[in-house]
Design an enzyme around this catalytic site. Structure first.
Site, PDB file in Angstrom:
ATOM      1  N   ASP A 201       0.868  -1.167   0.000  1.00  0.00           N
ATOM      2  CA  ASP A 201       0.000   0.000   0.000  1.00  0.00           C
ATOM      3  C   ASP A 201       0.915   1.230   0.000  1.00  0.00           C
ATOM      4  O   ASP A 201       2.131   1.114   0.191  1.00  0.00           O
ATOM      5  CB  ASP A 201      -0.889  -0.039   1.246  1.00  0.00           C
TER       6      ASP A 201
ATOM      7  N   ASP B 200      -0.017   5.228   1.149  1.00  0.00           N
ATOM      8  CA  ASP B 200      -0.142   6.130   2.291  1.00  0.00           C
ATOM      9  C   ASP B 200      -0.236   5.352   3.606  1.00  0.00           C
ATOM     10  O   ASP B 200      -1.051   4.443   3.749  1.00  0.00           O
ATOM     11  CB  ASP B 200      -1.382   7.009   2.133  1.00  0.00           C
TER      12      ASP B 200
END
Length: 219
Positions: free
Chosen positions: A8, A10
């Site tokens: 992922d 952020d």
């Protein structure tokens, strides 16, 4: 079996949640809506913009709101943003082992590319999967399944790294062993969402066990 590491963005490759939360707060303060960090963490974190702004601005143009918010985020991001500790060592190890590297995110493409540039790692990944460009975004497994497809990797021989419940559910549903990053949530909450283990960052000694298992599969 081909191995890959899927990340992922952020809260995982970049510790930017406080910045996102502040942008939301500043956007909605003139409307009398109080968005503090706890609200961001509990209500907005990890979701697609189209869903967030449909809730926050019912009947309004969710796409326009999302574009405004992300443009402001990119403006504040700047260059030379600090990397999460241990990132480069992990990417270097993956290259040495011949493992695929991918980013799977619900962030818009402009944001994802800006973040990877700010971190100085845009050339390290063979795949960049954007949730909005898939049939469905996280928590649906579609983005992670697409990441595995692009990297020609086997879920059973790969790892995902996530920091939010929607992201963890997406990766787990795609068949990936998923490691939670404690950037926003604690070990208990990440494991409750489906994480097999959690890390403080990529320099956490607990990562060694997970990597050793992958090396064993690749041997």
């Amino acid at each position: 079996m081909k191995t890959a590491l899927l990340f992922d963005l952020d809260g995982t490759l970049i510790d930017s949640d406080a910045l996102h939360a502040q942008v939301f707060a500043d956007l909605f303060a003139p409307r009398g809506v109080d968005i503090d960090f706890a609200y961001y963490r509990d209500k907005l974190h990890g979701r697609l913009n189209k869903d967030i702004f449909a809730d926050l601005c019912p009947g309004e143009d969710a796409q326009a709101w999302g574009d405004l918010k992300e443009a402001e985020y990119r403006k504040r991001l700047g260059a030379g943003y600090p990397q999460v500790p241990g990132t480069m060592a992990l990417l270097d190890l993956a290259d040495k082992m011949g493992w695929g590297l991918g980013v799977v995110t619900n962030a818009p493409r402009d944001n994802a590319e800006a973040v990877l540039d700010a971190l100085g790692i845009s050339d390290r990944f063979q795949a960049l999967v954007i949730g909005d460009e898939c049939a469905r975004g996280k928590p649906d497994p579609a983005p992670y399944l697409e990441g595995l497809r692009r990297l020609d990797a086997d879920a059973s021989a790969s790892l995902a790294f996530e920091d939010s419940p929607p992201g963890i559910r997406s990766a787990v549903a795609a068949g990936l062993k998923t490691i939670g990053l404690r950037s926003m949530l604690n070990d208990e909450k990440l494991r409750a969402a489906g994480a097999a283990a959690t890390l403080s960052d990529f320099a956490d000694p607990a990562l060694t066990e997970q990597i050793d298992q992958l090396r064993g599969m690749a041997a």
